[in-house]
Design a protein around this motif. Sequence first.
Motif, mmCIF file in Angstrom:
data_model
loop_
_atom_site.group_PDB
_atom_site.id
_atom_site.type_symbol
_atom_site.label_atom_id
_atom_site.label_comp_id
_atom_site.label_asym_id
_atom_site.label_seq_id
_atom_site.Cartn_x
_atom_site.Cartn_y
_atom_site.Cartn_z
ATOM 1 N N ALA A 94 10.168 20.418 -70.675
ATOM 2 C CA ALA A 94 10.435 19.000 -70.948
ATOM 3 C C ALA A 94 11.487 18.449 -69.992
ATOM 4 C CB ALA A 94 10.883 18.826 -72.395
ATOM 5 N N ILE A 95 12.546 19.249 -69.713
ATOM 6 C CA ILE A 95 13.587 18.805 -68.788
ATOM 7 C C ILE A 95 13.019 18.628 -67.388
ATOM 8 C CG2 ILE A 95 15.719 19.529 -67.646
ATOM 9 C CD1 ILE A 95 16.583 20.804 -70.265
ATOM 10 N N VAL A 96 12.201 19.610 -66.954
ATOM 11 C CA VAL A 96 11.593 19.512 -65.620
ATOM 12 C C VAL A 96 10.702 18.282 -65.537
ATOM 13 C CG1 VAL A 96 9.998 20.622 -64.026
ATOM 14 C CG2 VAL A 96 11.741 21.976 -65.187
ATOM 15 N N THR A 97 9.949 18.042 -66.608
ATOM 16 C CA THR A 97 9.069 16.859 -66.613
ATOM 17 C C THR A 97 9.885 15.576 -66.529
ATOM 18 O OG1 THR A 97 7.456 18.072 -67.958
ATOM 19 C CG2 THR A 97 7.271 15.673 -67.911
ATOM 20 N N ALA A 131 10.795 10.463 -59.602
ATOM 21 C CA ALA A 131 10.085 10.606 -58.331
ATOM 22 C C ALA A 131 8.626 10.190 -58.474
ATOM 23 C CB ALA A 131 10.179 12.055 -57.854
ATOM 24 N N THR A 132 8.031 10.508 -59.598
ATOM 25 C CA THR A 132 6.629 10.132 -59.827
ATOM 26 C C THR A 132 6.478 8.617 -59.894
ATOM 27 O OG1 THR A 132 6.284 12.184 -61.058
ATOM 28 C CG2 THR A 132 4.658 10.439 -61.366
ATOM 29 N N GLY A 176 4.712 6.431 -57.121
ATOM 30 C CA GLY A 176 3.533 5.667 -57.547
ATOM 31 C C GLY A 176 3.645 4.196 -57.176
ATOM 32 N N ILE A 177 4.878 3.647 -57.275
ATOM 33 C CA ILE A 177 5.062 2.225 -56.926
ATOM 34 C C ILE A 177 4.832 2.002 -55.447
ATOM 35 C CG2 ILE A 177 6.785 0.387 -56.757
ATOM 36 C CD1 ILE A 177 7.965 1.414 -59.379
ATOM 37 N N PHE A 178 5.456 2.825 -54.613
ATOM 38 C CA PHE A 178 5.306 2.620 -53.170
ATOM 39 C C PHE A 178 3.965 3.109 -52.652
ATOM 40 C CE2 PHE A 178 9.875 2.151 -53.500
ATOM 41 C CZ PHE A 178 10.170 1.190 -52.544
ATOM 42 N N GLY A 179 3.212 3.771 -53.498
ATOM 43 C CA GLY A 179 1.892 4.201 -53.053
ATOM 44 C C GLY A 179 0.800 3.221 -53.394
ATOM 45 N N MET A 180 1.161 2.084 -54.040
ATOM 46 C CA MET A 180 0.142 1.089 -54.402
ATOM 47 C C MET A 180 -0.350 0.357 -53.159
ATOM 48 S SD MET A 180 1.420 -0.487 -58.046
ATOM 49 C CE MET A 180 2.971 -1.062 -57.402
ATOM 50 N N ASN A 181 -1.575 -0.079 -53.198
ATOM 51 C CA ASN A 181 -2.224 -0.707 -52.028
ATOM 52 C C ASN A 181 -1.988 -2.216 -52.020
ATOM 53 O OD1 ASN A 181 -3.745 -0.929 -49.731
ATOM 54 N ND2 ASN A 181 -5.713 -0.929 -50.803
ATOM 55 N N PHE A 182 -0.674 -2.589 -51.884
ATOM 56 C CA PHE A 182 -0.311 -3.998 -51.760
ATOM 57 C C PHE A 182 0.541 -4.164 -50.515
ATOM 58 C CE2 PHE A 182 -0.891 -3.495 -56.394
ATOM 59 C CZ PHE A 182 -1.865 -4.468 -56.597
ATOM 60 N N GLU A 183 0.460 -5.385 -49.926
ATOM 61 C CA GLU A 183 1.274 -5.638 -48.742
ATOM 62 C C GLU A 183 2.653 -6.155 -49.108
ATOM 63 O OE1 GLU A 183 -0.674 -8.210 -46.068
ATOM 64 O OE2 GLU A 183 -2.347 -6.832 -45.665
ATOM 65 N N ALA A 184 2.743 -6.939 -50.196
ATOM 66 C CA ALA A 184 4.029 -7.535 -50.571
ATOM 67 C C ALA A 184 4.782 -6.615 -51.511
ATOM 68 C CB ALA A 184 3.804 -8.895 -51.220
#
Length: 365
Positions: A309-312, A318-319, A323-331
């Motif tokens: 649970a701590i590791v998760t 980081a997840t 995930g946010i910066f991996g979205m396919n948006f330009e703005a």
Amino acid sequence: MVKNKYLRYLPLASLFGTQRTRELFQYNPTILPVREEADEVKIYVYDYNAQHFEEQRPAHVADCFSFRDNEHITWINIDGLRKQDVETICNQFGIHALLMEDILSVGQRPKMDDVEGILFCLLNMLYFNETTRTVETEQISIAMGKDFVISFQEDGSRDVFDPMRNKLKMVNSKIRQRGADYLCYSMLDMIVDNYFVVMERLGEQIELLEEEVIRRSNTRSLAHINHLRKELIVLKRNIAPVRELINGFIRSESDLLEDRTTKYFKDVYDHIVQAYDFTENYRDMMMSMQDIYINNVNLRMNEVMKVMAIVTCLMAPATVIGGIFGMNFEAIPLLHNKWGFYISVTAMLFIPLIMLYLFRKRGWY
């Protein structure tokens, strides 16, 4: 080579002792068991009084007939049971046919009977096998009449009566001064005293197992717990009915028992009650040990789940950031900034450190 690869797993399975379970519960009192005839029968005769002692080893049971009604106390010990021999000597000494059946029976419950002037008792002698760490039983039948005691044993290679044999050879020993009832008491006393020897060995095994369970609980520990619980079943099954057996001698109004011998049987009764209490204590210890094992297993599982649970939780920032910066948006803020990558990586590392500090502060690990 392939077979040898898997042979190392077999001993662990054998520890659970399914064969031992069948041995404990295979007897059915409604089915007449068949006893195998002994390959060899050994007969020992001890004929004595205060001034006289004689020890013989007759070749046949018929050679014992001359010791009846000779005004001495006679102990006939027969090691190894054959139906013809048992019937022959029982008919000669007036032992009832029902008692013959009990002598030749297998897996009988310890008991005491008074039938036609014969006091009869049947119980088990117990031994501890150091190799297999199991409690072994040997049925012994004792028939007491006027001035004689006849004992029937299954195994002639061992018994618990050697100290009594030595006392019989001593001129001034109490057993030489008393009658057949005192001889019967002495035999029962030695059988009961040997129960404590067996319990002591089981107690040592329980003590070692307790240390093992506390230090490192694993499947092998559970197998050992299961093994010792079965041996305690054997112990309790053989000790509990002996209380009624000894009580039968105390309450008996047979002319074969002198009043002054009753106090000795009461002493044996006290010992067997104490032995039964010990078996109950051992049983409670095994139940507690099983609870400790289960608690240790659950504790280890909780520790593993806590770490996971701590590791998760630590990986969650980081997840989310990835995930946010991996979205396919330009703005997306900082998407085209030359420091965006370093800022996101720093956040991925810094946030888990803050979380670790908070977990530690709250005492979660």
